[in-house]
Design an enzyme around this catalytic site. Structure first.
Site, PDB file in Angstrom:
ATOM      1  N   ILE A 153      34.640 -30.870   2.234  1.00 41.31           N
ATOM      2  CA  ILE A 153      35.863 -31.859   1.890  1.00 41.31           C
ATOM      3  C   ILE A 153      35.496 -32.764   0.620  1.00 41.31           C
ATOM      4  CG2 ILE A 153      36.437 -34.094   2.773  1.00 41.31           C
ATOM      5  CD1 ILE A 153      37.290 -32.051   4.570  1.00 41.31           C
ATOM      6  N   ASP A 154      36.531 -32.824  -0.219  1.00 44.44           N
ATOM      7  CA  ASP A 154      36.254 -33.516  -1.568  1.00 44.44           C
ATOM      8  C   ASP A 154      36.916 -34.744  -1.381  1.00 44.44           C
ATOM      9  OD1 ASP A 154      38.754 -32.753  -2.077  1.00 44.44           O
ATOM     10  OD2 ASP A 154      38.056 -30.933  -3.343  1.00 44.44           O
ATOM     11  N   SER A 155      37.081 -35.503  -2.634  1.00 49.37           N
ATOM     12  CA  SER A 155      37.535 -36.515  -2.713  1.00 49.37           C
ATOM     13  C   SER A 155      39.211 -36.531  -2.508  1.00 49.37           C
ATOM     14  CB  SER A 155      37.545 -37.394  -3.938  1.00 49.37           C
ATOM     15  OG  SER A 155      37.564 -36.750  -4.988  1.00 49.37           O
ATOM     16  N   ASP A 211      40.836 -33.893  -0.554  1.00 48.64           N
ATOM     17  CA  ASP A 211      40.792 -33.845   0.766  1.00 48.64           C
ATOM     18  C   ASP A 211      40.780 -35.197   1.378  1.00 48.64           C
ATOM     19  OD1 ASP A 211      41.078 -30.979   0.288  1.00 48.64           O
ATOM     20  OD2 ASP A 211      38.743 -30.718   0.473  1.00 48.64           O
TER      21      ASP A 211
END
Length: 93
Positions: free
Chosen positions: A35-37, A39
């Protein structure tokens, strides 16, 4: 799993990350899912729409696991008053 909130969070997360829901548990760390920013914003948007809630930015910073998301949503749902206009026998003036 008998918890409808957890089921909806997991299915939403699976949809956002395009992974099988069976690979996600309440103990799953969001970083492990990649999970990135971006996402995070997509996931929050989807969850806010799915649960008809608003998730404060401050709450987002403390989220680490799927269970954190589930518990946060339950806390927001418990704190928000039920919609008085739904099922109200008298019209609002």
């Amino acid at each position: 799993m008998a918890d409808p909130v957890a089921e909806k969070v997991i299915s939403t997360l699976a949809s956002v990350k395009r992974i099988p829901a069976e690979k996600i548990t309440l103990e799953t760390n969001l970083q492990e899912l990649g999970i990135d920013s971006l996402d995070v914003f997509t996931l929050l948007f989807e969850l806010e729409n799915a649960f008809k809630i608003s998730i404060p930015d401050d709450d987002v910073r403390s989220i680490r696991t799927v269970n954190d998301v589930v518990e946060g949503i339950k806390k927001i749902q418990a704190a928000s008053p039920p919609d008085a206009s739904v099922g109200s026998p008298t019209p609002a003036n």
